[in-house]
Design a protein around this motif. Structure first.
Motif, PDB file in Angstrom:
ATOM      1  N   ARG A  71      35.076  33.652  43.286  1.00 43.44           N
ATOM      2  CA  ARG A  71      35.157  31.612  43.811  1.00 43.44           C
ATOM      3  C   ARG A  71      35.031  30.606  43.082  1.00 43.44           C
ATOM      4  O   ARG A  71      35.417  30.429  42.828  1.00 43.44           O
ATOM      5  CB  ARG A  71      35.553  32.056  45.158  1.00 43.44           C
ATOM      6  CG  ARG A  71      36.073  32.654  45.751  1.00 43.44           C
ATOM      7  CD  ARG A  71      36.217  32.840  46.624  1.00 43.44           C
ATOM      8  NE  ARG A  71      36.182  30.915  47.857  1.00 43.44           N
ATOM      9  CZ  ARG A  71      34.657  31.346  48.833  1.00 43.44           C
ATOM     10  NH1 ARG A  71      33.657  32.362  49.109  1.00 43.44           N
ATOM     11  NH2 ARG A  71      33.810  30.460  48.946  1.00 43.44           N
TER      12      ARG A  71
ATOM     13  N   ILE B 261      40.481  38.882  45.754  1.00 44.39           N
ATOM     14  CA  ILE B 261      41.163  37.972  45.546  1.00 44.39           C
ATOM     15  C   ILE B 261      42.330  37.956  44.583  1.00 44.39           C
ATOM     16  O   ILE B 261      42.552  39.087  43.470  1.00 44.39           O
ATOM     17  CB  ILE B 261      39.719  37.269  44.165  1.00 44.39           C
ATOM     18  CG1 ILE B 261      38.522  37.100  45.515  1.00 44.39           C
ATOM     19  CG2 ILE B 261      40.531  35.962  43.906  1.00 44.39           C
ATOM     20  CD1 ILE B 261      37.566  37.210  44.680  1.00 44.39           C
ATOM     21  N   TYR B 262      43.220  36.880  44.729  1.00 45.28           N
ATOM     22  CA  TYR B 262      44.521  36.986  44.126  1.00 45.28           C
ATOM     23  C   TYR B 262      44.836  35.557  43.488  1.00 45.28           C
ATOM     24  O   TYR B 262      44.031  34.520  43.400  1.00 45.28           O
ATOM     25  CB  TYR B 262      45.588  37.324  44.794  1.00 45.28           C
ATOM     26  CG  TYR B 262      45.811  38.370  45.408  1.00 45.28           C
ATOM     27  CD1 TYR B 262      46.371  39.397  45.460  1.00 45.28           C
ATOM     28  CD2 TYR B 262      45.572  38.018  46.873  1.00 45.28           C
ATOM     29  CE1 TYR B 262      46.999  40.561  45.956  1.00 45.28           C
ATOM     30  CE2 TYR B 262      45.678  39.522  47.817  1.00 45.28           C
ATOM     31  CZ  TYR B 262      46.315  40.659  47.611  1.00 45.28           C
ATOM     32  OH  TYR B 262      46.383  41.929  48.450  1.00 45.28           O
ATOM     33  N   VAL B 263      45.292  35.688  42.458  1.00 46.41           N
ATOM     34  CA  VAL B 263      45.361  34.532  41.671  1.00 46.41           C
ATOM     35  C   VAL B 263      46.781  35.024  40.800  1.00 46.41           C
ATOM     36  O   VAL B 263      47.530  35.372  40.816  1.00 46.41           O
ATOM     37  CB  VAL B 263      44.230  35.355  39.746  1.00 46.41           C
ATOM     38  CG1 VAL B 263      43.015  34.413  40.311  1.00 46.41           C
ATOM     39  CG2 VAL B 263      45.093  35.841  39.094  1.00 46.41           C
TER      40      VAL B 263
ATOM     41  N   ARG C 237      51.420  35.976  42.613  1.00 46.93           N
ATOM     42  CA  ARG C 237      49.704  36.483  42.519  1.00 46.93           C
ATOM     43  C   ARG C 237      50.245  37.656  42.051  1.00 46.93           C
ATOM     44  O   ARG C 237      50.766  39.120  42.042  1.00 46.93           O
ATOM     45  CB  ARG C 237      49.662  36.317  43.992  1.00 46.93           C
ATOM     46  CG  ARG C 237      50.144  37.352  44.992  1.00 46.93           C
ATOM     47  CD  ARG C 237      49.512  37.404  45.999  1.00 46.93           C
ATOM     48  NE  ARG C 237      49.750  38.696  46.780  1.00 46.93           N
ATOM     49  CZ  ARG C 237      49.729  38.365  48.384  1.00 46.93           C
ATOM     50  NH1 ARG C 237      48.950  37.324  48.825  1.00 46.93           N
ATOM     51  NH2 ARG C 237      50.059  39.032  49.219  1.00 46.93           N
TER      52      ARG C 237
ATOM     53  N   LEU D 284      36.158  31.067  39.022  1.00 45.07           N
ATOM     54  CA  LEU D 284      37.058  30.660  39.193  1.00 45.07           C
ATOM     55  C   LEU D 284      37.621  29.315  39.362  1.00 45.07           C
ATOM     56  O   LEU D 284      38.448  28.263  38.632  1.00 45.07           O
ATOM     57  CB  LEU D 284      38.336  31.048  40.109  1.00 45.07           C
ATOM     58  CG  LEU D 284      38.107  33.055  39.725  1.00 45.07           C
ATOM     59  CD1 LEU D 284      38.791  33.728  40.613  1.00 45.07           C
ATOM     60  CD2 LEU D 284      39.107  33.057  38.785  1.00 45.07           C
TER      61      LEU D 284
ATOM     62  N   ASP E 120      43.409  28.841  40.067  1.00 46.22           N
ATOM     63  CA  ASP E 120      43.966  29.071  41.069  1.00 46.22           C
ATOM     64  C   ASP E 120      43.511  30.062  42.244  1.00 46.22           C
ATOM     65  O   ASP E 120      44.240  31.094  41.168  1.00 46.22           O
ATOM     66  CB  ASP E 120      44.816  28.064  41.459  1.00 46.22           C
ATOM     67  CG  ASP E 120      45.223  27.718  43.016  1.00 46.22           C
ATOM     68  OD1 ASP E 120      44.939  27.497  43.911  1.00 46.22           O
ATOM     69  OD2 ASP E 120      46.996  27.693  43.703  1.00 46.22           O
ATOM     70  N   TYR E 121      43.488  30.456  43.117  1.00 48.38           N
ATOM     71  CA  TYR E 121      42.853  31.695  43.868  1.00 48.38           C
ATOM     72  C   TYR E 121      43.731  31.655  45.010  1.00 48.38           C
ATOM     73  O   TYR E 121      43.588  30.349  45.609  1.00 48.38           O
ATOM     74  CB  TYR E 121      41.770  32.193  43.505  1.00 48.38           C
ATOM     75  CG  TYR E 121      40.561  31.946  44.196  1.00 48.38           C
ATOM     76  CD1 TYR E 121      40.332  31.763  45.165  1.00 48.38           C
ATOM     77  CD2 TYR E 121      40.053  30.486  43.248  1.00 48.38           C
ATOM     78  CE1 TYR E 121      38.885  30.762  45.876  1.00 48.38           C
ATOM     79  CE2 TYR E 121      39.372  29.702  43.895  1.00 48.38           C
ATOM     80  CZ  TYR E 121      37.944  29.868  45.356  1.00 48.38           C
ATOM     81  OH  TYR E 121      37.678  29.434  45.488  1.00 48.38           O
ATOM     82  N   HIS E 122      43.335  32.794  45.315  1.00 46.13           N
ATOM     83  CA  HIS E 122      43.582  33.079  47.425  1.00 46.13           C
ATOM     84  C   HIS E 122      42.561  34.436  47.689  1.00 46.13           C
ATOM     85  O   HIS E 122      42.704  35.110  46.959  1.00 46.13           O
ATOM     86  CB  HIS E 122      45.281  33.022  47.398  1.00 46.13           C
ATOM     87  CG  HIS E 122      45.377  34.134  49.122  1.00 46.13           C
ATOM     88  ND1 HIS E 122      45.199  32.457  49.938  1.00 46.13           N
ATOM     89  CD2 HIS E 122      45.181  34.409  49.173  1.00 46.13           C
ATOM     90  CE1 HIS E 122      45.716  33.293  50.892  1.00 46.13           C
ATOM     91  NE2 HIS E 122      45.294  34.675  51.122  1.00 46.13           N
TER      92      HIS E 122
ATOM     93  N   TYR F 260      46.432  35.490  35.251  1.00 45.61           N
ATOM     94  CA  TYR F 260      45.709  36.561  35.246  1.00 45.61           C
ATOM     95  C   TYR F 260      44.673  36.700  34.177  1.00 45.61           C
ATOM     96  O   TYR F 260      43.735  37.616  34.269  1.00 45.61           O
ATOM     97  CB  TYR F 260      46.755  37.614  36.032  1.00 45.61           C
ATOM     98  CG  TYR F 260      45.805  38.934  36.142  1.00 45.61           C
ATOM     99  CD1 TYR F 260      45.302  39.421  37.073  1.00 45.61           C
ATOM    100  CD2 TYR F 260      45.632  40.051  35.000  1.00 45.61           C
ATOM    101  CE1 TYR F 260      44.478  40.452  36.650  1.00 45.61           C
ATOM    102  CE2 TYR F 260      45.061  41.338  34.570  1.00 45.61           C
ATOM    103  CZ  TYR F 260      44.903  41.163  36.006  1.00 45.61           C
ATOM    104  OH  TYR F 260      43.849  42.715  36.335  1.00 45.61           O
TER     105      TYR F 260
ATOM    106  N   LEU G 123      43.476  40.230  41.787  1.00 48.38           N
ATOM    107  CA  LEU G 123      42.032  40.350  40.329  1.00 48.38           C
ATOM    108  C   LEU G 123      41.031  40.750  40.718  1.00 48.38           C
ATOM    109  O   LEU G 123      40.862  42.226  40.055  1.00 48.38           O
ATOM    110  CB  LEU G 123      41.762  38.737  40.012  1.00 48.38           C
ATOM    111  CG  LEU G 123      40.393  38.328  39.167  1.00 48.38           C
ATOM    112  CD1 LEU G 123      41.544  38.352  37.635  1.00 48.38           C
ATOM    113  CD2 LEU G 123      40.222  37.372  39.763  1.00 48.38           C
TER     114      LEU G 123
ATOM    115  N   ALA H  78      41.914  34.813  33.923  1.00 50.60           N
ATOM    116  CA  ALA H  78      41.439  34.892  34.834  1.00 50.60           C
ATOM    117  C   ALA H  78      40.175  36.048  34.494  1.00 50.60           C
ATOM    118  O   ALA H  78      38.879  36.519  34.816  1.00 50.60           O
ATOM    119  CB  ALA H  78      41.721  35.095  36.517  1.00 50.60           C
TER     120      ALA H  78
END
Length: 88
Positions: A23, A68-70, A7, A26, A32-34, A75, A10, A78
């Motif tokens: 979110r 927020i991570y991708v 990851r 995306l 996909d993200y977290h 990356y 972002l 995004a």
């Protein structure tokens, strides 16, 4: 699946509306993200008595940080999507 090893961060924000909008963008673009939420008002495990003074004089809008991570491979895509939408 986004893991700790694949990851990349972002963005980071303290605004709930901003993280919700990012979110949505995306998701609409199948990225996909977290989201990791950090409660800045919770006691620190390293110093149990560090945050017991209350909130008088504090900016309550800075209570939660949204990170927020991708995936590293997503990356650039995004970032491009967010720039096109007027974000970031």
């Amino acid at each position: 699946m986004i893991t700790l090893l694949n990851r990349k961060q972002l963005l980071s924000t303290y605004q709930m509306e901003e993280q919700a909008n990012v979110r949505d963008i995306l998701s609409q673009n199948n990225v996909d993200y977290h989201v990791h939420v950090v409660n800045r008002k919770s006691p620190s495990p390293m110093d149990a008595g560090s945050r017991i003074t209350g909130t008088f004089g504090e900016n309550l809008s800075l209570g939660h940080e949204y990170i927020i991570y991708v995936k590293k491979t997503d990356y650039d895509k995004a970032m491009h999507i967010l720039k096109q939408s007027g974000r970031s």
